[in-house]
Design a protein around this motif. Structure first.
Motif, PDB file in Angstrom:
ATOM      1  N   PHE A 243      12.582   8.124  -7.382  1.00 48.94           N
ATOM      2  CA  PHE A 243      13.031   9.274  -8.166  1.00 48.94           C
ATOM      3  C   PHE A 243      13.417  10.424  -7.243  1.00 48.94           C
ATOM      4  N   ARG A 244      12.574  10.686  -6.257  1.00 46.81           N
ATOM      5  CA  ARG A 244      12.938  11.668  -5.236  1.00 46.81           C
ATOM      6  C   ARG A 244      13.492  10.967  -4.001  1.00 46.81           C
ATOM      7  N   GLY A 245      12.797   9.939  -3.556  1.00 47.54           N
ATOM      8  CA  GLY A 245      13.239   9.234  -2.368  1.00 47.54           C
ATOM      9  C   GLY A 245      13.074  10.090  -1.129  1.00 47.54           C
ATOM     10  N   GLU A 246      13.827   9.753  -0.106  1.00 49.13           N
ATOM     11  CA  GLU A 246      13.802  10.533   1.122  1.00 49.13           C
ATOM     12  C   GLU A 246      14.812  11.672   1.027  1.00 49.13           C
TER      13      GLU A 246
ATOM     14  N   GLY B 207      18.852  17.739   3.690  1.00 44.60           N
ATOM     15  CA  GLY B 207      18.196  18.785   2.914  1.00 44.60           C
ATOM     16  C   GLY B 207      18.170  18.551   1.416  1.00 44.60           C
ATOM     17  N   ARG B 208      18.558  17.349   0.969  1.00 45.83           N
ATOM     18  CA  ARG B 208      18.589  17.060  -0.468  1.00 45.83           C
ATOM     19  C   ARG B 208      17.943  15.716  -0.736  1.00 45.83           C
ATOM     20  N   TRP B 209      17.149  15.644  -1.806  1.00 42.09           N
ATOM     21  CA  TRP B 209      16.566  14.363  -2.195  1.00 42.09           C
ATOM     22  C   TRP B 209      17.685  13.371  -2.453  1.00 42.09           C
ATOM     23  N   ARG B 210      17.453  12.132  -2.048  1.00 41.91           N
ATOM     24  CA  ARG B 210      18.465  11.094  -2.263  1.00 41.91           C
ATOM     25  C   ARG B 210      18.411  10.525  -3.683  1.00 41.91           C
ATOM     26  N   GLY B 211      17.315  10.711  -4.381  1.00 42.63           N
ATOM     27  CA  GLY B 211      17.161  10.176  -5.722  1.00 42.63           C
ATOM     28  C   GLY B 211      17.694  11.100  -6.794  1.00 42.63           C
ATOM     29  N   PRO B 212      17.531  10.718  -8.063  1.00 40.75           N
ATOM     30  CA  PRO B 212      18.040  11.526  -9.183  1.00 40.75           C
ATOM     31  C   PRO B 212      17.339  12.863  -9.365  1.00 40.75           C
ATOM     32  N   ALA B 213      16.176  13.059  -8.748  1.00 38.62           N
ATOM     33  CA  ALA B 213      15.485  14.347  -8.878  1.00 38.62           C
ATOM     34  C   ALA B 213      16.375  15.500  -8.446  1.00 38.62           C
ATOM     35  N   ALA B 214      17.278  15.238  -7.492  1.00 40.25           N
ATOM     36  CA  ALA B 214      18.125  16.302  -6.953  1.00 40.25           C
ATOM     37  C   ALA B 214      19.160  16.803  -7.958  1.00 40.25           C
ATOM     38  N   VAL B 215      19.552  15.944  -8.906  1.00 38.55           N
ATOM     39  CA  VAL B 215      20.664  16.293  -9.796  1.00 38.55           C
ATOM     40  C   VAL B 215      20.312  16.212 -11.278  1.00 38.55           C
TER      41      VAL B 215
ATOM     42  N   TRP C  96       0.827  -1.205   0.000  1.00 35.76           N
ATOM     43  CA  TRP C  96       0.000   0.000   0.000  1.00 35.76           C
ATOM     44  C   TRP C  96       0.866   1.261   0.000  1.00 35.76           C
ATOM     45  N   ILE C  97       1.881   1.278   0.867  1.00 37.13           N
ATOM     46  CA  ILE C  97       2.752   2.451   0.972  1.00 37.13           C
ATOM     47  C   ILE C  97       3.496   2.694  -0.335  1.00 37.13           C
ATOM     48  N   GLN C  98       4.127   1.651  -0.862  1.00 33.75           N
ATOM     49  CA  GLN C  98       4.949   1.823  -2.058  1.00 33.75           C
ATOM     50  C   GLN C  98       4.116   2.100  -3.300  1.00 33.75           C
ATOM     51  N   SER C  99       2.968   1.431  -3.431  1.00 30.42           N
ATOM     52  CA  SER C  99       2.098   1.676  -4.583  1.00 30.42           C
ATOM     53  C   SER C  99       1.584   3.109  -4.563  1.00 30.42           C
ATOM     54  N   ARG C 100       1.195   3.564  -3.382  1.00 28.28           N
ATOM     55  CA  ARG C 100       0.694   4.934  -3.272  1.00 28.28           C
ATOM     56  C   ARG C 100       1.778   5.942  -3.629  1.00 28.28           C
ATOM     57  N   GLN C 101       3.004   5.658  -3.219  1.00 30.26           N
ATOM     58  CA  GLN C 101       4.098   6.573  -3.542  1.00 30.26           C
ATOM     59  C   GLN C 101       4.329   6.638  -5.046  1.00 30.26           C
TER      60      GLN C 101
END
Length: 419
Positions: free
Chosen positions: A204-207, A211-219, A45-50
């Motif tokens: 893609f964003r992650g946690e 102060g920075r997203w851990r995923g590729p969205a940050a870069v 439920w958590i992962q699908s919703r994300q």
């Protein structure tokens, strides 16, 4: 940071602890199907919703910005040319001795054995592995040393670039590893930057970390080119201001080739134990299917990557799960290509994108639920002729279209280094 303290009989937990507690409980509940199923439902439920919420958000933002999902390779190439021209960079075809590529990674296993030798067919390759420079991106104090790593990385590239000009840096980094400012400093040296990303449908964003997203969205915006193996994620990179290209995984024929020997397993699975893999394999065993499992979390324990191919070839049927975590959403896995490249038979969860790489009725086979997996397994075990034809056809297709060399050629062509 996650902290737990006990004051008298009161337990004080900080934000994020619930997730860690559930992870530990999930591991402990591995041998309890009822408990594992309950925890799995929560994670599903958590992962699908994300996945659903993030995809919907980016689709909506894209519509508001007038962006389209798909670009042709020529369109990607055109945008890269314009972007690089702003830095007075105009890549042209180069022979191997002239082209210098740096491959940077926080890892040191499958990518080093596959990507580096394939790049080396087109260029002189220098590798930068965090582990070889004293850094561990999975360490508990990573946030405290991350900026030091970034500073050293930039200094290393600057020195290397003076010794021998670097044309391209390809990284297996995300926001967890580098800051956009780090990538921009390398861009300013006149070097083309590209990054590939896995699991960006869920992360893609992650946690946020420091102060920075851990995923590729940050870069995404900082890199000249972002490579993804999930077509659904292309629009996310565009919204974030990046130039993305669909870049599937592949296999290395020097590692993945048929082994001569008898079958030792009717059905096997090679990979870590988590998510739908556990529940599906339990279901198969309850219905009389003997499945041999190998990898972290199974009774066999950790299996070195160089043993995978031997098991693929010794199995009449190789199970593969493209599920993301506990969800029914799909993404690509390297097994999608390594099993067929070995001349082995693959039965995979139904991933709609697999039809772009293999014929799903004659080269590989899929199933949509555990019940269908049993029907497919029994059909395949009863028809060795069908299986033999599929193994041969899938290997031929993999050799012709899905080698890492072909993927590297595609990357270098779109930038302009290979004609």
């Amino acid at each position: 940071m996650i902290r737990e303290s006990i004051v008298g009989k009161q337990v004080v937990v900080s934000r994020g602890t619930v997730k860690e507690v559930l992870k530990r409980a999930c591991r402990k509940a591995f041998y309890s199907p009822v408990v594992y199923s309950a925890i799995g439902q929560y994670y599903r439920w958590i992962q699908s919703r994300q996945i659903e919420r993030e995809q919907a958000e980016y689709e909506l933002r894209a519509a508001g910005m007038g962006l389209v999902r798909d670009w042709s390779v020529d369109e990607v190439r055109e945008r890269i040319i314009k972007r690089l021209a702003l830095r007075n960079i105009s890549p042209g075809p180069k022979v191997k001795e002239q082209l210098h590529v740096v491959y940077a990674s926080g890892h040191s296993h499958w990518d080093i054995k596959n990507i580096v030798p394939s790049l080396a067919r087109f260029a002189e390759v220098t590798t930068y592995l965090l582990s070889e420079h004293g850094f561990n991106a999975q360490s508990a104090n990573w946030i405290n040393i991350r900026e030091e790593m970034n500073s050293r990385f930039v200094d290393y590239i600057a020195r290397l670039h003076k010794e021998r000009p670097v044309d391209l840096i390809l990284t297996y980094y995300s926001g967890h590893h580098v800051s956009p400012q780090t990538v921009e400093k390398i861009n300013a040296m006149g070097i083309v930057t590209a990054a590939f990303h896995l699991d960006d449908r869920l992360y893609f964003r992650g946690e946020k970390l420091g102060g920075r997203w851990r995923g590729p969205a940050a870069v995404a915006q900082a890199y000249d080119l972002n490579l993804t193996q999930a077509p659904e994620s292309l629009i996310k990179y565009r919204v974030e201001g990046g130039i993305p290209m669909f870049w599937p995984l592949a296999a290395n024929p020097d590692l993945c080739y048929p082994r001569n020997g008898p079958f030792r397993y009717d059905v096997s699975f090679v990979g870590s134990a988590y998510g739908n893999r556990i529940s599906t394999i339990r279901y198969l065993k309850r219905h009389g299917i003997n499945v041999a499992t190998f990898g972290q979390g199974w009774k066999s324990g950790f299996l070195p990557a160089d043993h995978f191919q031997e098991i693929y070839c010794a199995s009449r049927i190789n199970l593969n799960f493209d599920d993301i975590g506990f969800t029914r959403y799909q993404c690509g896995k390297i097994r999608d290509f390594e099993v067929p490249m070995c001349g082995a038979l693959m039965l995979c969860t139904h991933n709609e994108h697999l039809k772009d790489f293999f014929d799903l009725e004659s080269e590989i086979f899929t199933f949509r639920n555990p019940q269908e997996s049993i029907l497919q397994i029994r059909r395949l075990l009863a028809d060795e002729g069908l299986c033999e034809r599929a193994r041969a056809l899938a290997r031929k297709r993999a050799l012709n279209e899905h080698t890492w060399e072909e993927r590297m050629k595609m990357l270098l062509q779109v930038i302009g280094f290979v004609s």
